[in-house]
Write an enzyme that holds these catalytic residues in place. Structure first.
Site, mmCIF file in Angstrom:
data_model
loop_
_atom_site.group_PDB
_atom_site.id
_atom_site.type_symbol
_atom_site.label_atom_id
_atom_site.label_comp_id
_atom_site.label_asym_id
_atom_site.label_seq_id
_atom_site.Cartn_x
_atom_site.Cartn_y
_atom_site.Cartn_z
ATOM 1 N N THR A 37 0.855 -1.188 0.000
ATOM 2 C CA THR A 37 0.000 0.000 0.000
ATOM 3 C C THR A 37 0.892 1.239 0.000
ATOM 4 O OG1 THR A 37 -1.799 -1.095 1.152
ATOM 5 C CG2 THR A 37 -1.631 1.285 1.482
ATOM 6 N N ARG A 48 -14.471 -6.768 -0.538
ATOM 7 C CA ARG A 48 -13.854 -6.469 0.767
ATOM 8 C C ARG A 48 -13.151 -5.100 0.683
ATOM 9 N NH1 ARG A 48 -8.428 -4.988 2.367
ATOM 10 N NH2 ARG A 48 -8.125 -5.604 4.519
ATOM 11 N N ASP A 100 -8.966 -0.580 5.578
ATOM 12 C CA ASP A 100 -8.886 0.734 6.219
ATOM 13 C C ASP A 100 -8.555 1.873 5.255
ATOM 14 O OD1 ASP A 100 -6.345 -0.744 5.983
ATOM 15 O OD2 ASP A 100 -5.469 1.130 6.704
ATOM 16 N N GLY A 108 -1.089 -1.801 6.520
ATOM 17 C CA GLY A 108 -1.059 -3.019 7.319
ATOM 18 C C GLY A 108 -2.397 -3.715 7.288
ATOM 19 N N HIS A 109 -2.649 -4.514 8.318
ATOM 20 C CA HIS A 109 -3.866 -5.329 8.342
ATOM 21 C C HIS A 109 -5.095 -4.447 8.589
ATOM 22 C CE1 HIS A 109 -6.485 -8.582 10.276
ATOM 23 N NE2 HIS A 109 -6.382 -8.874 8.996
ATOM 24 N N GLY A 110 -5.822 -4.194 7.514
ATOM 25 C CA GLY A 110 -6.927 -3.237 7.566
ATOM 26 C C GLY A 110 -7.967 -3.544 8.615
HETATM 27 N N1 ASP Z 1 -4.271 -1.686 4.753
HETATM 28 C C1 ASP Z 1 -4.482 -2.347 3.483
HETATM 29 C C2 ASP Z 1 -5.772 -3.096 3.544
HETATM 30 O O1 ASP Z 1 -6.051 -3.711 4.547
HETATM 31 C C3 ASP Z 1 -3.386 -3.283 3.110
HETATM 32 C C4 ASP Z 1 -1.993 -2.774 3.346
HETATM 33 O O2 ASP Z 1 -1.804 -1.683 3.827
HETATM 34 O O3 ASP Z 1 -1.050 -3.487 3.041
HETATM 35 O O4 ASP Z 1 -6.479 -3.110 2.559
#
Ligand code: ASP
Length: 302
Positions: free
Chosen positions: A171, A199, A202, A223-225
């Site tokens: 991202t 889906r 964030d 990161g993990h949205g």
């Molecule tokens: N935050 C992004 C998402 O969850 C993915 C990422 O930042 O790598 O879609």
């Protein structure tokens, strides 16, 4: 007023052979944005320029080169916030825009804040943005990752989290402060590998994937949205800027992500005084920054 810009290219376990390309992409985008600021341009123009460059760079999970969803299609999310007006523009689950950040910027000053899916693509076309063939966004590396994810996911169920942990997201995001004292933050992503169709994480959500308020600062997260949404990471980090300088605010926010919801990710922060900071609890996050107070740019991945 001083000028400053910081960008990131995603936080996760980035394979060693890709480190240089991630750092090069961040440096080029950051320098392009800095040039805009140096020439008296706005923070909005600076972050748009930086993010468009990273959307066009296939090494990142944004625009061309994004992860494929379960249907083997790229679905993009992007958002931008102006710290002077608190206006927001965002897009989610679009399939026909190479540079969704441009349309998010357009929405910033429109009557609406967020558009999703085919309606958003149609909105973009109606406002003069070129639609692309969805295949243009797909690169061979991602087809291979998609095939692997498909093989490793026996049913379309809860294994999603495991697939995400094994992915290599990238991202992108940028935060800038211009001569006029305005702070703008933006984020663009293809989301997570093998995500269910529709889906949304964030990244396009204000307060989660990005946030800007001139009185506090600007933030872009990655990161993990599903974890980031639960604590509204970008808003939390900006709030920390009311009593901490940017590096400490970034660290406090990432600690909260880990401690409160066990989330993995990273963020960049630019506070109201033009100081920059970043933090991540993943092995890597490519980043680059430059402020007027510095002699040379900083580019890194650790
Ligand atoms: N935050 C992004 C998402 O969850 C993915 C990422 O930042 O790598 O879609």
């Amino acid at each position: 007023m001083t000028i400053a810009i910081i960008v990131h290219g995603g936080a996760w376990d980035i394979p060693a052979e890709d480190h240089q390309a991630h750092m090069d992409g961040c440096r080029a985008a950051m320098m392009a944005g800095y040039d805009v600021l140096r020439n008296g341009g706005t923070a909005l123009d600076a972050i748009e320029r930086a993010i468009v460059m990273m959307e066009d760079d296939p090494i990142f999970d944004a625009g061309i080169g994004s992860h494929l969803n379960r249907a083997g299609v790229v679905q993009l999310d992007a958002g931008v916030m102006d710290g002077s007006t608190l206006q927001v523009g965002a897009l989610a689950a679009v399939e026909r825009l190479q540079n969704p950040i441009r349309v998010a910027r357009h929405l910033l000053t429109s009557a609406h804040n967020m558009m999703v899916g085919p309606g958003a693509d149609a909105y973009a076309a109606a406002h003069g943005f070129e639609l692309c063939d969805p295949k243009k966004l797909v690169v061979e590396r991602e087809v291979e990752r998609w095939k692997l994810a498909k093989k490793e996911t026996p049913t379309a169920g809860d294994e999603f989290g495991e697939i995400v942990r094994g992915a290599k997201p990238g991202t992108v995001g940028a935060v800038a402060l211009d001569r006029m004292g305005n702070i703008v933050a933006g984020t663009s992503t293809g989301g997570t590998l093998y995500k269910p169709v529709g889906r949304v994480g964030d990244s396009p959500l204000p307060g989660c994937g990005y946030f800007a308020d001139n009185a506090l600062g600007g933030v872009s997260t990655t990161g993990h949205g599903e974890s980031i949404i639960r604590i509204q990471l970008a808003r939390v980090a900006a709030d920390f800027c009311s009593r901490l300088y940017a590096p400490a605010a970034a660290q406090a926010a990432i600690s909260m992500l880990g401690d409160r919801v066990g989330g993995l990710g990273g963020l960049i922060v630019l506070d109201h005084a033009g100081r920059v900071g970043f933090a991540h609890n993943t092995p890597h996050m490519a980043h680059a920054y430059l402020t007027e107070a510095m002699n040379a740019p900083v580019v890194g991945i650790e």
